[in-house]
Structure formats: C-alpha cells, structure tokens
Scaffold this motif. Sequence first.
Motif, PDB file in Angstrom:
ATOM      1  N   LEU A   1       0.847  -1.190   0.000  1.00  0.00           N
ATOM      2  CA  LEU A   1       0.000   0.000   0.000  1.00  0.00           C
ATOM      3  C   LEU A   1       0.884   1.242   0.000  1.00  0.00           C
ATOM      4  N   VAL A   2       0.610   2.156  -0.944  1.00  0.00           N
ATOM      5  CA  VAL A   2       1.295   3.445  -1.004  1.00  0.00           C
ATOM      6  C   VAL A   2       0.236   4.534  -0.902  1.00  0.00           C
ATOM      7  N   GLU A   3       0.439   5.474   0.007  1.00  0.00           N
ATOM      8  CA  GLU A   3      -0.466   6.611   0.145  1.00  0.00           C
ATOM      9  C   GLU A   3       0.208   7.863  -0.406  1.00  0.00           C
ATOM     10  N   VAL A   4      -0.546   8.628  -1.194  1.00  0.00           N
ATOM     11  CA  VAL A   4      -0.051   9.891  -1.724  1.00  0.00           C
ATOM     12  C   VAL A   4      -0.941  11.019  -1.223  1.00  0.00           C
ATOM     13  N   GLU A   5      -0.461  12.220  -1.340  1.00  0.00           N
ATOM     14  CA  GLU A   5      -1.221  13.380  -0.849  1.00  0.00           C
ATOM     15  C   GLU A   5      -2.377  13.705  -1.793  1.00  0.00           C
ATOM     16  N   GLY A   6      -3.437  14.311  -1.220  1.00  0.00           N
ATOM     17  CA  GLY A   6      -4.491  14.875  -2.044  1.00  0.00           C
ATOM     18  C   GLY A   6      -5.737  14.035  -2.151  1.00  0.00           C
ATOM     19  N   HIS A   7      -6.590  14.428  -3.132  1.00  0.00           N
ATOM     20  CA  HIS A   7      -7.896  13.813  -3.337  1.00  0.00           C
ATOM     21  C   HIS A   7      -7.858  12.874  -4.534  1.00  0.00           C
ATOM     22  N   HIS A   8      -9.037  12.449  -4.986  1.00  0.00           N
ATOM     23  CA  HIS A   8      -9.141  11.430  -6.024  1.00  0.00           C
ATOM     24  C   HIS A   8      -8.441  11.833  -7.321  1.00  0.00           C
ATOM     25  N   PHE A   9      -8.485  13.119  -7.664  1.00  0.00           N
ATOM     26  CA  PHE A   9      -7.881  13.574  -8.916  1.00  0.00           C
ATOM     27  C   PHE A   9      -6.449  14.070  -8.740  1.00  0.00           C
ATOM     28  N   SER A  10      -5.950  14.093  -7.516  1.00  0.00           N
ATOM     29  CA  SER A  10      -4.586  14.548  -7.292  1.00  0.00           C
ATOM     30  C   SER A  10      -3.560  13.617  -7.927  1.00  0.00           C
ATOM     31  N   VAL A  11      -3.926  12.340  -8.130  1.00  0.00           N
ATOM     32  CA  VAL A  11      -2.986  11.399  -8.754  1.00  0.00           C
ATOM     33  C   VAL A  11      -2.735  11.739 -10.215  1.00  0.00           C
ATOM     34  N   TYR A  12      -3.528  12.638 -10.793  1.00  0.00           N
ATOM     35  CA  TYR A  12      -3.295  13.117 -12.154  1.00  0.00           C
ATOM     36  C   TYR A  12      -2.699  14.522 -12.162  1.00  0.00           C
ATOM     37  N   LEU A  13      -2.523  15.090 -10.956  1.00  0.00           N
ATOM     38  CA  LEU A  13      -2.077  16.483 -10.859  1.00  0.00           C
ATOM     39  C   LEU A  13      -0.872  16.569  -9.927  1.00  0.00           C
ATOM     40  N   THR A  14      -1.085  17.054  -8.716  1.00  0.00           N
ATOM     41  CA  THR A  14       0.027  17.320  -7.800  1.00  0.00           C
ATOM     42  C   THR A  14       0.721  16.061  -7.303  1.00  0.00           C
ATOM     43  N   SER A  15       0.032  14.942  -7.261  1.00  0.00           N
ATOM     44  CA  SER A  15       0.631  13.692  -6.785  1.00  0.00           C
ATOM     45  C   SER A  15       0.932  12.719  -7.922  1.00  0.00           C
ATOM     46  N   LYS A  16       0.885  13.203  -9.157  1.00  0.00           N
ATOM     47  CA  LYS A  16       1.100  12.316 -10.303  1.00  0.00           C
ATOM     48  C   LYS A  16       2.483  11.674 -10.270  1.00  0.00           C
ATOM     49  N   ALA A  17       3.511  12.467 -10.010  1.00  0.00           N
ATOM     50  CA  ALA A  17       4.868  11.940 -10.031  1.00  0.00           C
ATOM     51  C   ALA A  17       5.056  10.850  -8.979  1.00  0.00           C
ATOM     52  N   ALA A  18       4.508  11.070  -7.787  1.00  0.00           N
ATOM     53  CA  ALA A  18       4.639  10.073  -6.724  1.00  0.00           C
ATOM     54  C   ALA A  18       3.899   8.792  -7.082  1.00  0.00           C
ATOM     55  N   ALA A  19       2.708   8.927  -7.672  1.00  0.00           N
ATOM     56  CA  ALA A  19       1.929   7.751  -8.050  1.00  0.00           C
ATOM     57  C   ALA A  19       2.626   6.957  -9.156  1.00  0.00           C
ATOM     58  N   ILE A  20       3.177   7.662 -10.136  1.00  0.00           N
ATOM     59  CA  ILE A  20       3.891   6.989 -11.224  1.00  0.00           C
ATOM     60  C   ILE A  20       5.144   6.295 -10.694  1.00  0.00           C
ATOM     61  N   ALA A  21       5.859   6.949  -9.793  1.00  0.00           N
ATOM     62  CA  ALA A  21       7.064   6.340  -9.229  1.00  0.00           C
ATOM     63  C   ALA A  21       6.739   5.061  -8.470  1.00  0.00           C
ATOM     64  N   ALA A  22       5.619   5.060  -7.745  1.00  0.00           N
ATOM     65  CA  ALA A  22       5.220   3.858  -7.008  1.00  0.00           C
ATOM     66  C   ALA A  22       4.894   2.716  -7.959  1.00  0.00           C
ATOM     67  N   ALA A  23       4.185   3.023  -9.040  1.00  0.00           N
ATOM     68  CA  ALA A  23       3.846   1.987 -10.021  1.00  0.00           C
ATOM     69  C   ALA A  23       5.101   1.448 -10.690  1.00  0.00           C
ATOM     70  N   LYS A  24       6.007   2.338 -11.052  1.00  0.00           N
ATOM     71  CA  LYS A  24       7.259   1.919 -11.680  1.00  0.00           C
ATOM     72  C   LYS A  24       8.020   0.955 -10.779  1.00  0.00           C
ATOM     73  N   ALA A  25       8.202   1.318  -9.524  1.00  0.00           N
ATOM     74  CA  ALA A  25       8.961   0.476  -8.603  1.00  0.00           C
ATOM     75  C   ALA A  25       8.297  -0.889  -8.429  1.00  0.00           C
ATOM     76  N   TRP A  26       6.977  -0.905  -8.371  1.00  0.00           N
ATOM     77  CA  TRP A  26       6.245  -2.169  -8.185  1.00  0.00           C
ATOM     78  C   TRP A  26       6.420  -3.089  -9.390  1.00  0.00           C
ATOM     79  N   PHE A  27       6.273  -2.547 -10.574  1.00  0.00           N
ATOM     80  CA  PHE A  27       6.379  -3.398 -11.756  1.00  0.00           C
ATOM     81  C   PHE A  27       7.825  -3.844 -12.000  1.00  0.00           C
ATOM     82  N   VAL A  28       8.789  -3.004 -11.680  1.00  0.00           N
ATOM     83  CA  VAL A  28      10.180  -3.443 -11.778  1.00  0.00           C
ATOM     84  C   VAL A  28      10.410  -4.629 -10.852  1.00  0.00           C
ATOM     85  N   ASP A  29       9.895  -4.540  -9.639  1.00  0.00           N
ATOM     86  CA  ASP A  29      10.085  -5.610  -8.666  1.00  0.00           C
ATOM     87  C   ASP A  29       9.368  -6.896  -9.071  1.00  0.00           C
TER      88      ASP A  29
END
Length: 290
Positions: A256-284
């Motif tokens: 489980l990874v938690e990022v800042e913000g609301h439902h649409f923040s993963v496409y805006l202010t928290s996009k980079a953090a969300a993408i980094a989490a997905a990248k690390a997971w799929f690499v692993d």
Amino acid sequence: MPQSIEVLSNGLRLRGWLHLPEGIDRHPLVILVHGFGGLKEWTLPELASVLSTVGIASLYLDPRNFGDSEGLPREEVDHLGRLKDLQNAITYATTLPEIDSEKIGIWGTSLGGRDVLATAAVDRRVKAVVAQTPLIHWTDVSGARMAGYGDDLARFHREIAEDRKRRYLGEEARYVPFAREWDRPKHEFLDACSPEELRNHTGNITLQSYAPAALADITPLIRRLGSTPVLFVIAKEDAVPGQRQAYEAVDGPKSLVEVEGHHFSVYLTSKAAAIAAAKAWFVDQLSSGK
C-alpha cells in the motif's frame, strides 16, 4: 514513439498505442486502463514513458465507445464490456513477438482500478497489478450522485428506466455533463489538460453510464486474487469508499502506497509520486529475476 495499434474485442476495434522500450529483448508489458470516461491521452503516455526507461512495455487503448475506438452509443461507459476488452487486450499482447507473455501486468486508475482487480481475480495470465484510487463500490447512491441527482434515487431510477425505453424505441441516448458545476476536482483536472489531451473529449457522457451495475462491490472478487501481487495507490483525502477495506481483503502479496491529495490529485500534484510507485512495483514484480 509509441506505435498505433488496434485490438479486436467482441467485434469492436479498440484503438490505442503500444510503447516498446529500446532493445531487441522480449519485454515485460503492462496494460494501462483509465477511469470513468477517461481517454488514452490522459496520464497514460507519461506512465508508459517512465516504464519504458526500465525496459517495460505498455499498451493502452481508448475504451469502447470513446475516443478513437469503435462502439455505440458514443461516450457510454460499458461496465461489463470494459472487462471483456481488458482480457482481449491481454490476449492481443500474448501474440506480440516483442513481449514476454509470462510477464504481463495490469494498471488501472479509479474505475480502471476496479477493472484490473476484477480481471486479475479471474485471469491467471496477470502477474502483477496496480490499483490506483480504485472504485470498489458502484451503488445506486454513488451512481445517482455522480450523475447529478443527489440523493433523489426515485427520480434517478425513473429517468434511467425512461431512457432505456426511449432507446429501445430507436431514440437517441440521453446525455449529461461529464463534469458537473460542483465537481471542482474534475474541473481542475480538465483545466490542466492540453488541447491534444482533450481532442476527443466531448464534455458529455450518457446517463446509462451511471446506471446500477452488476459489479456493485468487487470485494468478494478481491479475495480470489490468490498469489497475484497487488499494489494499492491511495490518495489520503480520497472520498471514494472501501479502498482500505479492499486492501485488507487481499490475502496474497500486497503493498500500500499513500499519496497526498484527493481522487484527482494522482493526475495532478501527486502524479509523479503515483507513477514512481507503479514503476517500482512493476520493476520488482516483472523483472527478469522473477
């Protein structure tokens, strides 16, 4: 540059892009699925570009009835059709000589997060999952509120039924605004999109897209994930219910990874953090040593 592709799904041609990393090796691949009314131009190219830097290919399509893909009525979310399309996209990927068919992952956001969880529960070809801000419950109440009816369920059900009857008699589908005036987070996201990202966005969606769906609660399906590893990416202020309970229901490998913000923040202010989490997971999970 990504390659234009077509995936045939139950008689419909779904159009999108295949993003291959450099090199001649057979690559792991992640299929990317956007949310309710989401188009392939929204966020997915950025995620695909990041995955390509670590040798992971990506495939992403416009949903049936949207964008460059076929299907009628236009701008209608087909809840069960989306699941068929995802499985057909997996099958398409297994035919590609550049792809290692034993290393296929799926990533979905919002409604797409629901889709990837439901698909991984029944399709063992999936070797890793990322569910970003997943929509776990699709109740009458949530559908009515998203469609602009508030808590007036009686009017919501009545007008859904009336629309079905008119369509059966050959009349046009009824449309409602994709973003309501009170839906500030959705407007913030749309305002941040480029003209290219909005080229296929009409601003409308069919009323039937909000109708009660068979997948009212996918928590029972989540319990069928078995040994398929799944990452949940959740926004701390997301109002979508059931996400943490769904995560707890996963019996197998999970994170489980938690990022800042609301439902649409993963496409805006928290996009980079969300993408980094997905990248690390799929690499692993999809790396050559797995």
